[in-house]
Design an enzyme around this catalytic site. Structure first.
Site, PDB file in Angstrom:
ATOM      1  CB  CYS A   2      -0.851   0.034   1.249  1.00 33.81           C
ATOM      2  SG  CYS A   2      -1.709  -1.490   1.577  1.00 33.81           S
ATOM      3  NE  ARG A  27       4.681   1.880  -1.283  1.00 33.33           N
ATOM      4  CZ  ARG A  27       5.733   1.825  -0.503  1.00 33.33           C
ATOM      5  NH1 ARG A  27       6.846   2.405  -0.874  1.00 33.33           N
ATOM      6  NH2 ARG A  27       5.677   1.217   0.657  1.00 33.33           N
ATOM      7  CD1 TRP A  77      -1.029  -5.577  -3.758  1.00 35.67           C
ATOM      8  CD2 TRP A  77      -0.704  -6.467  -1.730  1.00 35.67           C
ATOM      9  NE1 TRP A  77      -0.606  -6.866  -3.929  1.00 35.67           N
ATOM     10  CE2 TRP A  77      -0.401  -7.440  -2.707  1.00 35.67           C
ATOM     11  CE3 TRP A  77      -0.578  -6.814  -0.390  1.00 35.67           C
ATOM     12  CZ2 TRP A  77       0.034  -8.724  -2.395  1.00 35.67           C
ATOM     13  CZ3 TRP A  77      -0.145  -8.095  -0.067  1.00 35.67           C
ATOM     14  CH2 TRP A  77       0.162  -9.028  -1.057  1.00 35.67           C
ATOM     15  CG  ASN A 102       1.023   1.803   3.739  1.00 31.59           C
ATOM     16  OD1 ASN A 102      -0.145   1.956   3.363  1.00 31.59           O
ATOM     17  ND2 ASN A 102       2.055   2.365   3.147  1.00 31.59           N
ATOM     18  N   GLY A 103       0.452  -1.855   6.401  1.00 31.17           N
ATOM     19  CA  GLY A 103       0.922  -2.842   7.377  1.00 31.17           C
ATOM     20  C   GLY A 103      -0.206  -3.770   7.781  1.00 31.17           C
ATOM     21  CD  GLU A 487      15.064 -12.686 -11.648  1.00 25.78           C
ATOM     22  OE1 GLU A 487      14.669 -13.261 -10.630  1.00 25.78           O
ATOM     23  OE2 GLU A 487      14.661 -11.561 -11.986  1.00 25.78           O
ATOM     24  CE  LYS A 491      11.439 -10.471 -12.997  1.00 29.73           C
ATOM     25  NZ  LYS A 491      12.435 -10.291 -12.003  1.00 29.73           N
ATOM     26  CD  GLU A 494       7.883 -10.894 -11.184  1.00 31.85           C
ATOM     27  OE1 GLU A 494       7.421 -10.502 -10.111  1.00 31.85           O
ATOM     28  OE2 GLU A 494       9.090 -10.810 -11.464  1.00 31.85           O
ATOM     29  CG  HIS A 510      17.177 -37.138 -10.553  1.00 27.67           C
ATOM     30  ND1 HIS A 510      17.591 -38.423 -10.295  1.00 27.67           N
ATOM     31  CD2 HIS A 510      18.275 -36.472 -10.982  1.00 27.67           C
ATOM     32  CE1 HIS A 510      18.884 -38.521 -10.543  1.00 27.67           C
ATOM     33  NE2 HIS A 510      19.326 -37.351 -10.959  1.00 27.67           N
ATOM     34  CE  LYS A 610      10.229  -2.487  -7.819  1.00 25.83           C
ATOM     35  NZ  LYS A 610      10.751  -3.553  -8.674  1.00 25.83           N
TER      36      LYS A 610
HETATM   37  C1  F6R Z   1      10.273 -10.086  -8.697  1.00 26.91           C
HETATM   38  C2  F6R Z   1      10.417  -9.153  -7.603  1.00 26.91           C
HETATM   39  C3  F6R Z   1      10.272  -9.664  -6.222  1.00 26.91           C
HETATM   40  C4  F6R Z   1      11.274  -8.958  -5.296  1.00 26.91           C
HETATM   41  C5  F6R Z   1      11.039  -9.392  -3.834  1.00 26.91           C
HETATM   42  C6  F6R Z   1      12.071  -8.781  -2.916  1.00 26.91           C
HETATM   43  O1  F6R Z   1      10.471  -9.464  -9.929  1.00 26.91           O
HETATM   44  O2  F6R Z   1      10.619  -7.984  -7.806  1.00 26.91           O
HETATM   45  O3  F6R Z   1      10.430 -11.045  -6.170  1.00 26.91           O
HETATM   46  O4  F6R Z   1      12.565  -9.279  -5.703  1.00 26.91           O
HETATM   47  O5  F6R Z   1       9.765  -9.003  -3.437  1.00 26.91           O
HETATM   48  O6  F6R Z   1      12.045  -7.410  -2.965  1.00 26.91           O
HETATM   49  P1  F6R Z   1      13.270  -6.542  -2.452  1.00 26.91           P
HETATM   50  O7  F6R Z   1      14.407  -6.802  -3.360  1.00 26.91           O
HETATM   51  O8  F6R Z   1      12.787  -5.126  -2.512  1.00 26.91           O
HETATM   52  O9  F6R Z   1      13.549  -6.996  -1.055  1.00 26.91           O
END
Ligand code: F6R
Length: 615
Positions: A2, A27, A77, A102-103, A487, A491, A494, A510, A610
């Site tokens: 949020c 966010r 959020w 937020n929280g 990774e 990507k 998501e 396996h 984010k």
């Molecule tokens: C994926 C992504 C998330 C963040 C994760 C950690 O693209 O962005 O998996 O990597 O939420 O976030 P940070 O790096 O801000 O601790």
């Protein structure tokens, strides 16, 4: 997660709040709302489900009514209660107090039971609503909004960044935080509060970063801050180097696209003054870094998501190059076990935002177990909970990353980790001057190599079309490329919502090989390293099961093209540090183009946020 923005100003605050909300939308964004104190001291509120645009459209209909100098706004959020208008913030108690949060409040059920007995009516399913009613109740026995809020926060379990305003105290906003960031912006025509300085960049570059437990009374001409023990405190005013242009699309269609193509510059910025012609600058990690790194016997890395994947790459490097044992763990697991670590452990957190709740708590857990532990945070945020908690800090200088899917933050984390490995290796004599120079030269070449890899975009775009009707994909790699495969899979899932998994190529037989058929595309990363021969055999195994394959290789890999297999040369033959960084690029481009084809919301994929500031 949020976002909060609020303020008190000499101007009409509504457009300022809307501008802030748009900048915070990345966010978290399932609903939004704002509340304004009108000239005749009435709380005027508007809320909408969905994007901030929906709120904007609603406001157009009531424009004349929503004017005032004091206000609070929020992008939500959802955690407790589904995304809907009634659950959107701000929440209001008895028509006189309004609050954004937020929280997560963990003891909200017991507070709610009590408040229902006190006669409060609940209009939402959120945990937040108990705070606003609690403040209303506390005001009956307090002589200021500040004191009432101070009383209430002592009864809350959980995490919060809160903004409060009251029609009975029209000259102020109260802001307080614990476990969720809040920053105060000092402007020419007013003072503001936000969960993220980006929301306020068009109003000011002067910020006060509230510390854990702080509570602030924000007035037009005065800001007063108390710490968690209610002592009056002074917090420094800092000038932000962030520029508004950095958080605009600047002609790109998406932030993710912009950020993928910013990587050469982001890496240049991350390296700047961290390397000399021939060597790494160890004090870039902190004044004491040299002394500390010399004594390290083990490295423990803790992170989430993409940052965790950067940690996995570093494990290979640390053990191979610096000869230091390294464990890597996701923070949400680490924080709830009773981990054991040796004296002489360097505890490294990796986090783009520096605010990820699980990573922050993992660091606190480690410090509780052993208060003498030395912590290093590698982050992209100069002022964050993790940087404040850590003994050593290294900023990645990637610039603001707005797209939810992390791209440039990841590759710059890898650059930072390579500098760490090189520093430790140098101090422990596992690399000599020549080897150090070779690593540094390699790092300096990275921006050019990334530019070359980006040139493959048209080819990758064509391949993306193959994923249009696919439900699953498998990513394969060996060594550091296994982490890069993870990774790539993250990507893809998501932002395009295609199920994707990564496997170390040797593990295929396996179990996962059972999944392979013509509907399961396989993406393999095949640099010319010591594992290439083994990977090629694995590719044959996949091929004979009828899969459609895409192989990203370097010029010396010479993977033989076969039917239903596309081989794309990404780069020249690379060293063990550069390779994982460069091979990340085609995977980012692939997921971006698949998402475009699928028509998803690339920068704001569903259900994601984010900065994950709740657990
Ligand atoms: C994926 C992504 C998330 C963040 C994760 C950690 O693209 O962005 O998996 O990597 O939420 O976030 P940070 O790096 O801000 O601790």
């Amino acid at each position: 997660m949020c976002g909060i923005v609020g303020g008190i100003t000499t101007k009409n605050i509504t457009p300022l709040l809307m501008d802030g909300l748009k900048r915070l939308e990345y966010r978290g964004y399932d609903s939004s709302g704002l509340v304004i104190l009108s000239q005749d001291n009435k709380l005027l509120r508007e809320r909408a489900a969905g994007k901030v645009k929906n709120l904007e459209n609603k406001l157009k209909l009531v424009k004349s009514k929503l004017e005032g100098n004091v206000g609070l706004a929020h992008t939500r959020w959802a955690t407790h209660g589904k995304p809907s208008v009634k659950n959107a913030h701000p929440h209001i108690s008895k028509k006189s107090i309004s609050l954004v949060h937020n929280g997560i409040i963990e003891n909200y059920i017991e507070l709610k039971d009590l408040q229902m007995k006190q006669g409060y009516e609940f209009t939402s399913e959120t945990d937040t609503e108990v705070i606003v009613h609690a403040i209303d109740h506390a005001l009956k026995s307090s002589d200021s909004l500040l004191k009432a809020t101070q009383k209430v926060i002592k009864t809350l379990d959980g995490s919060y960044g809160i903004g409060v305003l009251s029609s009975k105290y029209p000259d102020q906003i109260i802001a307080t935080r614990k476990g969720s960031p809040l920053v105060i912006g000092i402007g020419d025509n007013g003072n503001y509060v936000a969960s993220d300085q980006m929301a306020l960049l068009s109003l000011t570059d002067k910020f006060i970063f509230l510390e854990e437990g702080d509570i602030a009374e924000i007035k037009l001409d005065k800001i007063t801050i108390y710490d968690l023990n209610d002592n009056l405190v002074e917090r420094p005013i800092k000038t932000s180097k962030l520029k508004i242009a950095q958080i605009d699309l600047e002609g790109n269609d998406h932030f993710m696209q912009k950020e993928i193509f910013e990587q050469p510059q982001a890496i240049r910025d991350t390296l700047e003054s961290r390397i000399t012609k021939n060597s790494v600058v160890i004090p870039a990690f902190g004044y004491d870094a040299e002394k500390i790194f010399q004594k390290i016997r083990q490295v423990q890395i803790v992170a989430c998501g993409t940052s965790y994947h950067a940690g996995l790459v570093a494990k290979y490097w640390l053990e191979d190059i610096a000869k230091v044992p390294c464990n890597v763990e996701v923070a949400s697991e680490y924080r709830y076990r009773n981990p054991i670590f040796l004296n002489g452990t360097l505890f490294v957190t990796l986090s783009q935002s520096g605010e990820t709740a699980d990573t922050v708590e993992a660091l606190k857990t480690a410090k509780k177990i052993n208060s003498s532990i030395i912590s290093l945070c590698i982050s992209n945020s100069a002022e964050s909970s993790l940087t404040r908690l850590s003994d050593l800090n290294f900023l990645t200088h990637a610039g603001p990353e707005i797209g939810v899917a992390s791209t440039k933050a990841f590759t710059t984390q890898l650059v930072a980790l390579s500098l760490l490995v090189c520093s430790i290796g140098k101090l422990k004599n596992t690399i000599n001057i020549k080897q150090e120079k070779k690593i540094v030269d390699g790092l300096r070449r990275l921006p050019g190599l990334i530019n070359n890899a980006l040139l493959q975009e048209p080819q990758i775009k064509k391949l993306a079309a193959r994923f249009k009707d696919k439900n699953s994909a498998l990513f394969l790699g060996r060594g550091t490329m296994y982490a890069i495969a993870m990774e790539g899979a993250l990507k893809l899932k998501e932002i395009s919502y295609i199920h994707a998994e990564a496997y170390p190529a040797g593990e295929l037989k396996h179990g996962p090989i059972a999944l392979i058929d013509k509907n399961m595309p396989v993406i393999a990363i095949a640099p010319n390293d010591e594992l290439l021969g083994k990977l090629k055999s694995n590719l044959q195994e996949v091929k004979s099961r009828g899969s459609q394959m895409i192989v990203f290789e370097d010029e010396d890999s010479k993977v033989q093209e076969m039917e239903a297999m596309e081989v794309i040369q990404i780069t020249s033959n690379l060293g063990r540090i550069s390779a994982p960084i460069i091979f990340t690029i085609p995977l980012q481009l692939l997921s971006y183009h698949v998402a475009l084809i699928k028509g998803t919301d690339v920068d704001k994929p569903r259900n994601l946020a984010k900065s994950v500031t709740v657990e």
